[in-house]
Write a protein that holds these residues in place. Structure first.
Motif, PDB file in Angstrom:
ATOM      1  N   LEU A   1       0.825  -1.217   0.000  1.00 57.91           N
ATOM      2  CA  LEU A   1       0.000   0.000   0.000  1.00 57.91           C
ATOM      3  C   LEU A   1       0.851   1.256   0.000  1.00 57.91           C
ATOM      4  CD1 LEU A   1      -2.958  -0.851   2.383  1.00 57.91           C
ATOM      5  CD2 LEU A   1      -2.761  -1.145  -0.069  1.00 57.91           C
ATOM      6  N   ALA A   2       2.163   1.093  -0.129  1.00 59.20           N
ATOM      7  CA  ALA A   2       3.072   2.240  -0.138  1.00 59.20           C
ATOM      8  C   ALA A   2       2.837   3.145   1.066  1.00 59.20           C
ATOM      9  CB  ALA A   2       2.911   3.031  -1.431  1.00 59.20           C
TER      10      ALA A   2
ATOM     11  N   LYS B   1      -4.329   3.936   5.317  1.00 57.80           N
ATOM     12  CA  LYS B   1      -3.855   2.745   4.612  1.00 57.80           C
ATOM     13  C   LYS B   1      -3.583   1.610   5.595  1.00 57.80           C
ATOM     14  CE  LYS B   1      -1.327   5.455   1.210  1.00 57.80           C
ATOM     15  NZ  LYS B   1       0.043   5.699   0.731  1.00 57.80           N
ATOM     16  N   VAL B   2      -3.062   1.941   6.748  1.00 59.08           N
ATOM     17  CA  VAL B   2      -2.766   0.893   7.729  1.00 59.08           C
ATOM     18  C   VAL B   2      -4.060   0.199   8.148  1.00 59.08           C
ATOM     19  CG1 VAL B   2      -1.909   0.439  10.065  1.00 59.08           C
ATOM     20  CG2 VAL B   2      -0.668   1.997   8.566  1.00 59.08           C
TER      21      VAL B   2
ATOM     22  N   THR C   1     -11.375   5.713   1.454  1.00 64.26           N
ATOM     23  CA  THR C   1     -10.307   6.555   0.925  1.00 64.26           C
ATOM     24  C   THR C   1     -10.319   7.935   1.544  1.00 64.26           C
ATOM     25  OG1 THR C   1     -11.723   7.227  -0.891  1.00 64.26           O
ATOM     26  CG2 THR C   1     -10.289   5.348  -1.278  1.00 64.26           C
ATOM     27  N   ARG C   2     -10.947   8.046   2.705  1.00 62.66           N
ATOM     28  CA  ARG C   2     -10.981   9.339   3.372  1.00 62.66           C
ATOM     29  C   ARG C   2      -9.547   9.793   3.641  1.00 62.66           C
ATOM     30  NH1 ARG C   2     -12.595  10.175   9.361  1.00 62.66           N
ATOM     31  NH2 ARG C   2     -12.032  12.348   9.545  1.00 62.66           N
TER      32      ARG C   2
ATOM     33  N   ILE D   1      -4.380  10.300  -4.435  1.00 62.58           N
ATOM     34  CA  ILE D   1      -4.907   9.702  -5.644  1.00 62.58           C
ATOM     35  C   ILE D   1      -4.173   8.421  -6.024  1.00 62.58           C
ATOM     36  CG2 ILE D   1      -3.499  11.232  -7.050  1.00 62.58           C
ATOM     37  CD1 ILE D   1      -6.786  10.769  -8.400  1.00 62.58           C
ATOM     38  N   GLY D   2      -2.857   8.412  -5.810  1.00 61.96           N
ATOM     39  CA  GLY D   2      -2.093   7.213  -6.158  1.00 61.96           C
ATOM     40  C   GLY D   2      -2.514   6.028  -5.305  1.00 61.96           C
ATOM     41  N   ALA D   3      -2.538   6.273  -4.012  1.00 62.06           N
ATOM     42  CA  ALA D   3      -2.896   5.203  -3.092  1.00 62.06           C
ATOM     43  C   ALA D   3      -4.358   4.820  -3.232  1.00 62.06           C
ATOM     44  CB  ALA D   3      -2.623   5.641  -1.665  1.00 62.06           C
TER      45      ALA D   3
END
Ligand SMILES: Nc1ncnc2c1ncn2[C@@H]1O[C@H](COP(=O)(O)OP(=O)(O)OP(=O)(O)O)[C@@H](O)[C@H]1O
Ligand SMILES: Nc1ncnc2c1ncn2[C@@H]1O[C@H](COP(=O)(O)OP(=O)(O)OP(=O)(O)O)[C@@H](O)[C@H]1O
Ligand SMILES: [Mg+2]
Ligand SMILES: [Mg+2]
Lengths: 320, 517, 305, 320
Positions: free
Chosen positions: B393-394, B414-415, B434-435, B439-441
């Protein structure tokens, strides 16, 4: 708990402040008294602390869980009273009497956990109620009489290895085992998570109830174990035993850096907290300080110990 | 690159020169930025690019490690948020910072409660709060409501309201719209335009690039703590912004192709809970992504919580995998054990263990997979699992044991997403997944969700971002005031149709206040 | 009519028996065996004389909780009892409350711990006292101990709670005896009446003063702690221990010689004397003189030292 | 705190559980004893509680602030000791001696506040230190002797209106004033805000330090005022006065629904908590129950009171 420093630096950082404080105390008392630094005396201290260590260990777990248990001292009194009565009046054999005492501790702990969960009560108040009730029960079963048992129970405390009494070794084992439980197992991880954010833990699919109940029962059993040890040291069960112990145990935990807000704490460091308090008490008694001076110094040292600890934490990681 | 001057305003209010910040690592480096009065200046960048850090420096929350700032030509070195506010710099922070036990009105005016000699003038307070709430379209919100009775969306609006009434020269909005739906965003933009007209400089952060194109005059792009460039918004296309932010092309992908819906995995019948959930029924299939759209407070979150056992429903049944026996979950634990996952919208209060590290946060609900006899944790296994998710997930961090508080908001999100992905459930409910995610993630997460659906899992996504739902979902269910107003298949929907359905129950207006509470 | 129902009386019974005088017994800490014995003695006496009076026995949780005891006196005034028999937790602070009770027409008898004479004089009240002389009792214990020691031997005292009257008296009695016999008191510290605290203090004392020959403890609970400290230090038999109160738990220790002596104040009789005094006073209205109750030295039948 | 229910329903809801509990207690004791329900007796209870009320009021504010003050009992002891010594040894006039006692309270409170803020220590530990130190100081200044003062100080407590003593009326005024302070003023709202979420409050531009310091000083002064009242009731100053008061005060506050996590609490309801405890104690004494029974009942009633309160809260608002 988390950190990116290498393990050994992490360890030193964890314990440095406390060890410095302890060393300072020992030095001061060593210089101002004649016999403080003798092996015998240090062993004497070591043999006095087991019950305090056990209770403070339980308290630390409860605090990490974000709860509090004010009943530890009373439960100690009640469990000891049952032990005494079981041996002197009902003439149960020692193992059975000990089992009974531990069961009493477990039941009191279970009561604390169950009642607070069932009605979502603050554990402060439930355990405050238990503080009164268990003390009342201790007086009721003994008729408020100290139960003299004699050497039948004394041999537990008398056994020793290298001058360290069996109780001390038991306490050490409990400390290490509890530490491992908190740090290395799923159960410990859950305890920390619940103490940090109970709602988040619940929503992640952890059932906080099982964990809470276990911790309270565990604390009750540790208090009862402490009662067994005290009873065997004094060869007598006193219904007033453990009076005011709760504040001492909390103080030891907090000196060891346990947070009262939950989620943060270490049983090993609580152990050092207990040792600091014990050395302080013993040293002040060795000096023969006047009572009011003892109190003034004790208060000041508690605060100073925590200040030292704050600086330690600053060194290791910035405060969150 | 030197900052492009905004033609109409000769003198900047704020001038940043070579601003840098170092924590354990360098997070900001040599930022030169000018803010002009009466401009909306957007700041974009990936999660962890340093946007919030820059705002924190500007508002006085944290000192810069190097560089200098000027305010109206004078050196500006705020040492606290108070200092900054004294100089006319106000900020709406990324995370909610409200006082749950106080009323909406008290929160809005907390540091300027109207009073006479210390006595609060409550009528005046409520009247002023009502005015401010009116301005942002929250007419229905009673200013006496206690804040912790509100959902995330209304709370966000309260937070915005608390900054809008101020006389400020610079207003910083750090992802104000992450939890908002379209009507609120419109209201907010109207207010922003008013402030701009009044000569306020606005620094605006968002991961919703469409919004930025609507509102921004100039755009600054941050990457890895460096300023890639500042340009007039009109001169940048969306693709260009993305390319310069992420450093590569993302391409116009669709995340809804190549899936076929399978058997019913979850069916909900006549679910009710209080006033928020009124007779909701729907099916979610294996191998599809079902979206939930609706206005703020339409009851999507409440519905999902009731399904998951986080709250107890008043009535209704939940069936799993076509069973005829209903499964009623009395706790989230039972739901998780039956293969459900729920990612919460309020990550700070309901998701994160703030004083713990990434590791503990990520693995908390799948420890059985990382432990042996007696619950003994296999720490090295855990480490490699955590590392692999960090890579996948970078997540921008320097170690799996870094404290979660030290991560940027999007990386925290992301975690938590990783937490549920690792748990490996069959039915995944994501409430605002996605709160605050860049945009990439976001695309990474879309890919993951699409993969999950392709693997035959049922995925439900609740989102306030309609575009997101439209690019991701196979079907979109629209809720309105606690009821399921309509369900559209891909191809059937348009933005207008969805909005119309979302508003349908509001045609006969009822006060959505907490009178019921 | 006569009823052998123990107190507390139910409301109806009370109405029936309203002619009987009601005596309130207010004690110090019921957590302390001594006062419990006192209470039990009183309850037994009431049972035997159920026709003569009613008994309301109360104690405080903690010997140091003076405020609570004062509350209790005030409450008994409100309850309009006929007599108050009190073992005051503080010899000065309770005088005012008891004076108020007397002014309200109640009979007040002081037991166990004598009110401060100066305060009584200042208040111009007379309250008869029934109780033991703690100082004399401690002196007896100390004198007995001194016989087992040589002049110049080092001894230490473990006191009760610092400002408790009987603690001070016992300390004085111990000190008198030691001074008279030429012993050296090397340290005196408080064990707050508790086994555990006394244990800690005693352990520190015996390491710090290895030459110590005896520990004088102001009560038996603390003596238990001292004995445990000796046992842990392997100094059993080398240091003598004396206590005070003669509680049940020390009986076998006395027999085994691990505690040399203690004092018995006949707790069960003290309250009874007080109550009988109060009843006499109610009948005759004439205040009897103070009465000292006996304190007995208790030693092992045959010390096996 | 604010709500949208009409004011009267709000009020009833706030106090209903406590009032029912209180009524139940009074009924039970009224039926089982002779003189419990007499005006004199109720007035006696009223005149006993002022010092507990004052201390619990201070404690409630500290708890609302999200902190704790374990030193209230010791500070009461210390302030009383100073009052006693000032009058008996230094022969200061009453007003000066009272001012001195209040100053002592303020200084202890200021110490608690300043030390915990300066080193960011948990107030639990700082006030635990102060608990020891102030008690030590109380013993030091009095030489551990109760200071008998006599009627010079007694007249304060003897003044009465309609049978209610001056202290009771003072306590009532303090309760009402503090309640208004917490609910109607900027200071009170800041206290609640800091107690709920100190970081958010700080970010909103509130400086928590001033508020915290004021609350701790206020609590110290209230403890000292309680000491003055106690001293005047007993006409004597006892260095052990206020022992264990901290737990009682916290229990009263929690029975009144104050949260130990901060941000939630009401001084008026704490007052009812104090009254409940006082009525319970008084009723048990009137019955003359055995001590262990008293303890069992006290413990059970504390827990029951909070359970009733939980149901009340369920009725009024959904749990957050
Ligand atoms: N207190 C801290 N200690 C260490 N590192 C930090 C701290 N706060 C932020 N960082 C790091 O600084 C970097 C920038 O964070 P920042 O919050 O500014 O990102 P952002 O651009 O706002 O991201 P997002 O879009 O996710 O909100 C991140 O890598 C983060 O981990
Ligand atoms: N305008 C409003 N005024 C008062 N309360 C509101 C308002 N909007 C929502 N709420 C409350 O906030 C909560 C939000 O409901 P819920 O979270 O289920 O809706 P949602 O559709 O998920 O909305 P959101 O987008 O805010 O998450 C409900 O408890 C509702 O009572
Ligand atoms: Mg950010
Ligand atoms: Mg929602």
């Amino acid at each position: 708990m988390a950190g990116t420093t290498p393990a050994w630096r992490h360890w030193i950082g964890e314990f440095l402040g406390l060890l410095i404080g302890l060393a300072a105390l020992i030095t001061v008392f060593g210089l101002t008294t004649d016999h403080f630094l003798s092996g015998t005396h240090l062993r004497t201290i070591a043999n006095q602390i087991p019950s305090a260590v056990l209770v403070a260990t339980g308290m630390t777990c409860v605090l990490i869980l974000g709860q509090i248990d004010l009943s530890v001292g009373s439960v100690l009194g009640f469990a000891g009273a049952m032990l005494g009565v079981a041996m002197t009046r009902w003439h149960l054999p020692l193992p059975l009497a000990v089992a009974l005492a531990l069961a009493v501790g477990a039941i009191c702990g279970a009561f604390n956990g169950l009642v607070s969960m069932r009605w979502r009560l603050p554990t402060f108040i439930v355990t405050l109620g238990m503080l009164e009730m268990a003390r009342g029960a201790a007086h009721a079963v003994t008729g408020s009489q100290t139960q003299y048992i004699g050497s039948a129970v004394g041999r537990l405390a008398d056994a020793s290895i290298l001058g360290f009494s069996l109780p001390f070794l038991v306490a050490l084992v409990v400390v290490v085992a509890t530490h491992i439980l908190m740090v290395k197992t799923v159960f410990g991880r859950y305890t920390v998570a619940i103490g940090t954010n109970e709602e988040a833990a619940r929503l992640s699919g952890i059932d906080p109830r099982g964990v809470k109940l276990s911790v309270f029962i565990g604390t009750g059993v540790l208090s009862a174990l402490a009662a067994v040890i005290d009873t065997s040291r004094f060869q007598a069960a006193n219904p007033n035993a453990g009076l005011g112990l709760e504040l001492n145990a909390i103080a030891a935990a907090v000196i060891g850096g346990t947070s009262l807000m939950g989620g943060r704490g270490s049983v090993l460091r609580t152990f050092l907290g207990v040792v600091i308090i014990a050395v302080l008490n013993s040293g002040l008694a060795a000096i023969g300080a006047k009572d009011e001076i003892k109190r003034l110094i004790t208060g000041a040292v508690i605060i100073a110990a925590v200040i030292v600890d704050v600086y330690r934490q600053r060194g290791v990681r910035r405060p969150a | 690159m030197s900052p492009a001057p905004a033609p109409s305003h000769p003198a900047p209010v704020v001038r940043l020169r070579g601003v840098g910040k170092t924590y354990a690592t360098r997070v900001l480096d040599g930022i030169d930025l000018d803010l002009f009065p009466g401009e909306v200046h957007a700041l974009v960048g990936e999660n962890g690019a340093g946007k919030s850090t820059l705002c924190r420096i500007l508002s006085g929350l944290t000192p810069a490690t190097d560089g200098g700032m000027e305010l109206n030509g004078q050196p500006y070195r705020p040492r606290s948020k108070r200092d900054g506010e004294g100089a006319g710099v106000h900020m709406v922070m990324q995370e909610l910072n409200l006082i749950g036990t106080l009323s909406v009105a008290e929160n809005i005016f907390l540091d300027h409660l109207p009073h006479r000699a210390g006595w609060i003038d409550f009528p005046k307070l409520y009247q002023r709060a009502t005015e401010v709430l009116d301005r942002i379209g929250m007419r229905d919100l009673d200013p006496r409501t206690t804040v912790d009775q509100l959902g995330v969306g209304p709370q966000q609006m309260v937070e915005i309201a608390a900054s809008l009434w101020r006389q400020c020269r610079i207003l910083i909005l750090d992802e104000p719209t992450a939890a908002l739906t379209e009507p609120e965003v419109k209201q907010l933009f109207e207010q922003i335009r008013n402030l701009r007209a009044a000569g306020v400089a606005i620094l605006y952060i968002s991961h919703r690039l469409e919004e930025i194109r609507q509102i921004a005059d100039r755009i600054s792009i941050l990457r890895d703590g460096r300023l890639v460039g500042t340009q007039p918004a009109a001169s940048l296309t969306l693709d260009e912004i993305v390319r310069r932010m992420v450093g590569r092309e993302l391409g116009a992908e669709s995340f809804a192709e190549g899936r076929t819906a399978g058997a019913v995995a979850l069916s909900v019948r006549h679910l009710r809970r209080g006033h928020q959930v009124r007779d909701v029924s729907f099916d979610a299939h294996r191998g599809e992504i079902l979206g939930f759209a609706g206005l703020m407070g339409s009851g999507r979150t409440e519905t999902m919580r009731a399904i998951f056992g986080a709250d107890q429903p008043d009535a209704g049944d939940v069936f799993l995998h076509g069973n005829s026996q209903p499964s009623r979950f009395r706790s989230p634990r039972e739901a998780v054990q039956s293969g459900l996952a729920l990612l919460n919208e309020d990550r700070k209060a309901q998701g994160l263990f703030l004083s713990l590290g990434i590791r503990e946060n990520l693995t908390i609900n799948a420890l059985h997979r990382l432990s042996g006899f007696g619950g003994w944790l296999r720490r090295s296994d855990e480490t490699s699992v955590v590392r692999s998710w960090i890579d996948k997930l970078a997540v921008r961090c320097h170690s799996p044991d870094q404290g979660i508080v030290e991560l940027s908001g999007g990386n925290q999100q992301k975690v938590i997403v990783a937490r549920w992905l690792f748990r490996d459930c069959d039915i995944l409910i994501f409430d605002e997944p996605t709160r605050g995610v860049d945009i990439g993630a976001r695309f990474e997460i879309y890919h993951l969700l699409a993969d999950l659906a392709a693997q035959g899992k049922a995925v439900i996504v609740v989102s306030s971002d309609l575009l997101e739902l439209m690019s991701l979902c196979d079907r979109i269910a629209v809720m309105s005031a606690g009821r399921l107003a309509a369900t559209f298949r891909r191809g059937e929907w348009t933005q207008d149709k969805i909005m119309a359905a979302a508003l349908s129950e509001h045609l006969a207006p009822t006060r959505a206040t907490a009178a019921s509470a | 009519g006569p009823s052998d129902a123990p107190s507390p009386p139910g409301a109806t019974e009370a109405a029936k028996a309203s002619s009987k005088p009601r005596v309130a017994l207010i004690m110090k800490s019921l957590a302390n065996e001594f006062f419990l014995t006192m209470e039990n003695g009183a309850r037994a006496h009431q049972k035997a004389h159920a026709a003569d009076y009613e008994l309301l026995a109360n104690g405080i949780k903690d010997e140091l909780d003076v405020a609570r005891q004062i509350d209790m006196v005030e409450q008994m005034i409100a309850q309009k009892v006929d007599a108050i028999v009190i073992a005051p937790a503080d010899s000065k602070a309770l005088v005012a409350a008891c004076a108020k009770a007397q002014a309200a027409g109640m009979v007040v008898v002081n037991i166990d711990n004598k009110f401060d004479q100066a305060v009584l004089d200042e208040k111009k009240v007379r309250i008869p006292f029934v109780g033991p002389d703690n100082r004399r009792g401690a002196r007896k214990v100390g004198d007995h101990l001194a016989k087992q020691l040589k002049p110049g031997d080092a001894v230490a005292i473990i006191d009760g709670a610092p400002n408790a009257f009987n603690a001070v008296q016992r300390q004085l009695g111990f000190a008198d005896a030691m001074a008279a016999a030429g012993m050296k008191v090397v340290t005196a510290q408080s064990g707050y009446w508790e086994t555990d605290k006394a244990n800690q203090v005693a352990a520190a004392m015996i390491t710090e003063h290895p030459q110590l020959k005896a520990l004088l403890c102001a009560n038996d609970s603390m003596a238990l702690g001292a004995v445990a400290a000796l046992r842990a230090a392997g100094k059993q038999g080398q240091v003598l221990v004396v206590g005070y109160d003669n509680i049940g738990a020390v009986q076998s220790l006395l027999k085994e010689g691990r505690i040399l002596a203690t004092a018995d104040q006949h707790a069960d009789q003290i309250a009874v004397f007080g109550i009988e005094y109060a009843l006499d006073l109610l009948k005759s209205g004439v205040a009897p003189a103070d009465k000292e109750t006996p304190v007995e030295l208790v030693t092992a039948p045959a010390p096996t030292r």
